[in-house]
Design a protein around this motif. Structure first.
Motif, PDB file in Angstrom:
ATOM      1  N   LYS A 199       0.818  -1.223   0.000  1.00  0.00           N
ATOM      2  CA  LYS A 199       0.000   0.000   0.000  1.00  0.00           C
ATOM      3  C   LYS A 199       0.851   1.272   0.000  1.00  0.00           C
ATOM      4  O   LYS A 199       0.545   2.247   0.672  1.00  0.00           O
ATOM      5  N   VAL A 200       1.930   1.237  -0.779  1.00  0.00           N
ATOM      6  CA  VAL A 200       2.817   2.393  -0.872  1.00  0.00           C
ATOM      7  C   VAL A 200       2.226   3.400  -1.860  1.00  0.00           C
ATOM      8  O   VAL A 200       1.917   3.050  -2.991  1.00  0.00           O
ATOM      9  N   ASP A 201       2.076   4.623  -1.405  1.00  0.00           N
ATOM     10  CA  ASP A 201       1.629   5.668  -2.326  1.00  0.00           C
ATOM     11  C   ASP A 201       2.331   7.004  -2.094  1.00  0.00           C
ATOM     12  O   ASP A 201       2.035   7.982  -2.746  1.00  0.00           O
ATOM     13  N   ARG A 202       3.303   7.012  -1.164  1.00  0.00           N
ATOM     14  CA  ARG A 202       4.071   8.240  -0.917  1.00  0.00           C
ATOM     15  C   ARG A 202       5.544   7.882  -0.737  1.00  0.00           C
ATOM     16  O   ARG A 202       5.879   6.869  -0.114  1.00  0.00           O
ATOM     17  N   PRO A 203       6.442   8.713  -1.252  1.00  0.00           N
ATOM     18  CA  PRO A 203       7.886   8.433  -1.136  1.00  0.00           C
ATOM     19  C   PRO A 203       8.354   8.258   0.310  1.00  0.00           C
ATOM     20  O   PRO A 203       9.241   7.447   0.575  1.00  0.00           O
ATOM     21  N   GLU A 204       7.758   8.980   1.233  1.00  0.00           N
ATOM     22  CA  GLU A 204       8.210   8.866   2.627  1.00  0.00           C
ATOM     23  C   GLU A 204       7.956   7.467   3.194  1.00  0.00           C
ATOM     24  O   GLU A 204       8.645   7.052   4.126  1.00  0.00           O
ATOM     25  N   HIS A 205       6.986   6.744   2.655  1.00  0.00           N
ATOM     26  CA  HIS A 205       6.783   5.361   3.100  1.00  0.00           C
ATOM     27  C   HIS A 205       8.063   4.550   2.859  1.00  0.00           C
ATOM     28  O   HIS A 205       8.491   3.786   3.724  1.00  0.00           O
ATOM     29  N   ILE A 206       8.652   4.715   1.695  1.00  0.00           N
ATOM     30  CA  ILE A 206       9.868   3.973   1.331  1.00  0.00           C
ATOM     31  C   ILE A 206      11.055   4.463   2.149  1.00  0.00           C
ATOM     32  O   ILE A 206      11.837   3.666   2.679  1.00  0.00           O
ATOM     33  N   ARG A 207      11.191   5.785   2.248  1.00  0.00           N
ATOM     34  CA  ARG A 207      12.314   6.344   3.016  1.00  0.00           C
ATOM     35  C   ARG A 207      12.257   5.910   4.477  1.00  0.00           C
ATOM     36  O   ARG A 207      13.276   5.570   5.076  1.00  0.00           O
ATOM     37  N   ALA A 224      19.009  -5.497   4.251  1.00  0.00           N
ATOM     38  CA  ALA A 224      17.868  -5.943   3.444  1.00  0.00           C
ATOM     39  C   ALA A 224      17.297  -4.787   2.627  1.00  0.00           C
ATOM     40  O   ALA A 224      17.399  -3.620   3.007  1.00  0.00           O
ATOM     41  N   GLY A 225      16.686  -5.153   1.521  1.00  0.00           N
ATOM     42  CA  GLY A 225      16.076  -4.170   0.651  1.00  0.00           C
ATOM     43  C   GLY A 225      14.616  -3.922   0.986  1.00  0.00           C
ATOM     44  O   GLY A 225      14.050  -4.546   1.886  1.00  0.00           O
ATOM     45  N   VAL A 226      14.032  -3.008   0.228  1.00  0.00           N
ATOM     46  CA  VAL A 226      12.611  -2.686   0.345  1.00  0.00           C
ATOM     47  C   VAL A 226      11.985  -2.912  -1.016  1.00  0.00           C
ATOM     48  O   VAL A 226      12.412  -2.313  -2.004  1.00  0.00           O
ATOM     49  N   GLN A 227      11.004  -3.795  -1.078  1.00  0.00           N
ATOM     50  CA  GLN A 227      10.245  -4.015  -2.307  1.00  0.00           C
ATOM     51  C   GLN A 227       8.878  -3.378  -2.099  1.00  0.00           C
ATOM     52  O   GLN A 227       8.195  -3.693  -1.126  1.00  0.00           O
ATOM     53  N   ILE A 228       8.505  -2.489  -2.995  1.00  0.00           N
ATOM     54  CA  ILE A 228       7.238  -1.784  -2.794  1.00  0.00           C
ATOM     55  C   ILE A 228       6.103  -2.474  -3.536  1.00  0.00           C
ATOM     56  O   ILE A 228       6.287  -3.028  -4.613  1.00  0.00           O
ATOM     57  N   LEU A 229       4.933  -2.435  -2.922  1.00  0.00           N
ATOM     58  CA  LEU A 229       3.711  -2.963  -3.505  1.00  0.00           C
ATOM     59  C   LEU A 229       2.761  -1.782  -3.691  1.00  0.00           C
ATOM     60  O   LEU A 229       2.234  -1.243  -2.721  1.00  0.00           O
ATOM     61  N   VAL A 230       2.589  -1.367  -4.913  1.00  0.00           N
ATOM     62  CA  VAL A 230       1.719  -0.237  -5.232  1.00  0.00           C
ATOM     63  C   VAL A 230       0.329  -0.807  -5.459  1.00  0.00           C
ATOM     64  O   VAL A 230       0.127  -1.635  -6.343  1.00  0.00           O
ATOM     65  N   GLU A 231      -0.636  -0.368  -4.649  1.00  0.00           N
ATOM     66  CA  GLU A 231      -1.964  -0.984  -4.664  1.00  0.00           C
ATOM     67  C   GLU A 231      -3.093   0.018  -4.846  1.00  0.00           C
ATOM     68  O   GLU A 231      -4.260  -0.320  -4.597  1.00  0.00           O
ATOM     69  N   SER A 232      -2.773   1.248  -5.247  1.00  0.00           N
ATOM     70  CA  SER A 232      -3.824   2.255  -5.404  1.00  0.00           C
ATOM     71  C   SER A 232      -3.529   3.145  -6.598  1.00  0.00           C
ATOM     72  O   SER A 232      -2.387   3.220  -7.074  1.00  0.00           O
ATOM     73  N   ALA A 233      -4.563   3.825  -7.061  1.00  0.00           N
ATOM     74  CA  ALA A 233      -4.381   4.782  -8.150  1.00  0.00           C
ATOM     75  C   ALA A 233      -3.425   5.893  -7.723  1.00  0.00           C
ATOM     76  O   ALA A 233      -2.608   6.360  -8.526  1.00  0.00           O
ATOM     77  N   LEU A 234      -3.496   6.311  -6.481  1.00  0.00           N
ATOM     78  CA  LEU A 234      -2.579   7.340  -5.978  1.00  0.00           C
ATOM     79  C   LEU A 234      -1.134   6.858  -6.068  1.00  0.00           C
ATOM     80  O   LEU A 234      -0.242   7.612  -6.454  1.00  0.00           O
ATOM     81  N   GLY A 235      -0.899   5.588  -5.751  1.00  0.00           N
ATOM     82  CA  GLY A 235       0.442   5.028  -5.870  1.00  0.00           C
ATOM     83  C   GLY A 235       0.922   4.984  -7.301  1.00  0.00           C
ATOM     84  O   GLY A 235       2.076   5.310  -7.597  1.00  0.00           O
ATOM     85  N   VAL A 236       0.039   4.596  -8.229  1.00  0.00           N
ATOM     86  CA  VAL A 236       0.412   4.577  -9.646  1.00  0.00           C
ATOM     87  C   VAL A 236       0.737   5.991 -10.112  1.00  0.00           C
ATOM     88  O   VAL A 236       1.722   6.204 -10.818  1.00  0.00           O
ATOM     89  N   GLU A 237      -0.059   6.950  -9.688  1.00  0.00           N
ATOM     90  CA  GLU A 237       0.184   8.346 -10.064  1.00  0.00           C
ATOM     91  C   GLU A 237       1.539   8.829  -9.534  1.00  0.00           C
ATOM     92  O   GLU A 237       2.204   9.645 -10.163  1.00  0.00           O
ATOM     93  N   ALA A 238       1.968   8.297  -8.404  1.00  0.00           N
ATOM     94  CA  ALA A 238       3.221   8.736  -7.775  1.00  0.00           C
ATOM     95  C   ALA A 238       4.421   7.860  -8.157  1.00  0.00           C
ATOM     96  O   ALA A 238       5.485   7.990  -7.557  1.00  0.00           O
ATOM     97  N   LEU A 239       4.292   6.974  -9.151  1.00  0.00           N
ATOM     98  CA  LEU A 239       5.369   6.033  -9.480  1.00  0.00           C
ATOM     99  C   LEU A 239       6.715   6.708  -9.708  1.00  0.00           C
ATOM    100  O   LEU A 239       7.741   6.214  -9.263  1.00  0.00           O
ATOM    101  N   SER A 240       6.730   7.825 -10.394  1.00  0.00           N
ATOM    102  CA  SER A 240       7.995   8.503 -10.658  1.00  0.00           C
ATOM    103  C   SER A 240       8.676   8.907  -9.349  1.00  0.00           C
ATOM    104  O   SER A 240       9.878   8.727  -9.182  1.00  0.00           O
ATOM    105  N   GLN A 241       7.909   9.444  -8.420  1.00  0.00           N
ATOM    106  CA  GLN A 241       8.468   9.832  -7.117  1.00  0.00           C
ATOM    107  C   GLN A 241       8.873   8.603  -6.309  1.00  0.00           C
ATOM    108  O   GLN A 241       9.893   8.614  -5.628  1.00  0.00           O
ATOM    109  N   LEU A 242       8.077   7.543  -6.394  1.00  0.00           N
ATOM    110  CA  LEU A 242       8.393   6.325  -5.653  1.00  0.00           C
ATOM    111  C   LEU A 242       9.686   5.692  -6.163  1.00  0.00           C
ATOM    112  O   LEU A 242      10.482   5.172  -5.383  1.00  0.00           O
ATOM    113  N   ALA A 243       9.897   5.758  -7.479  1.00  0.00           N
ATOM    114  CA  ALA A 243      11.086   5.146  -8.089  1.00  0.00           C
ATOM    115  C   ALA A 243      12.373   5.807  -7.631  1.00  0.00           C
ATOM    116  O   ALA A 243      13.432   5.190  -7.659  1.00  0.00           O
TER     117      ALA A 243
END
Length: 173
Positions: A94-102, A115-134
């Motif tokens: 349910k990642v939709d904001r960069p601060e979740h990953i940070r 260990a790494g962090v693998q993100i699971l984008v599960e919302s339209a807001l997350g898809v919209e924020a993909l560039s920032q999440l990347a």
């Protein structure tokens, strides 16, 4: 950082010892210990403790943990508990904001985990924020994965389905 690509992952609720044992005995390439959807609220602490026990040493297969969502109030405790030497990565739902990953990356670092962090984008807001999440936590994405994600983002306005764009941008093994 080079990503390891597994052919298959088998999820098992971390609090169900028999299912976890079956997952490790299976032909799956990797195991994902689930602390999120497969675990009822009343069993969260039990699941977290079981996963932490498994990851305190090196399990027989690469092991990932799907932690609870960043907004659940459980995520930080999950990450800090499972950040043992046997953890390959956390799967952050349910990642939709960069601060979740940070935040997740910082909690792993505080625990001394590589260990790494693998993100699971599960919302339209997350898809919209993909560039920032990347680009939220560069050490968490290898160069090839980040470039593949950028290509996918560029392709979203092309009239193709998201699945088609993501398959085209997939990083070869």
């Amino acid at each position: 950082m080079t990503a390891v690509v597994h052919r298959s992952y088998l999820y098992a609720p971390a609090h169900k010892q028999r299912l976890v044992e079956k997952a490790y005995a299976s032909e799956a390439d990797a195991v994902v210990l689930d602390l999120e959807d497969a675990v009822p609220l009343g069993s969260k602490n039990e699941a977290r403790a079981a996963a932490a026990g498994i990851l305190a040493s090196t399990p027989p297969k690469p092991t990932y943990v799907r932690v609870n969502a960043p907004t659940s109030g459980l995520c930080q405790d999950d990450i800090q508990a499972v950040a043992g030497p046997g953890l390959a990565a956390v799967r952050l739902p349910k990642v939709d904001r960069p601060e979740h990953i940070r935040d997740a990356a910082a909690w792993l670092a505080e625990a001394g985990s590589q260990a790494g962090v693998q993100i699971l984008v599960e919302s339209a807001l997350g898809v919209e924020a993909l560039s920032q999440l990347a680009t939220a936590s560069p050490p968490q994405l290898g160069t090839e994965q980040a470039e593949g994600l950028r290509q996918a983002i560029r392709g979203l306005g092309s009239g193709r389905t998201v699945g088609e764009v993501l398959r085209e941008a997939a990083v070869p093994e």
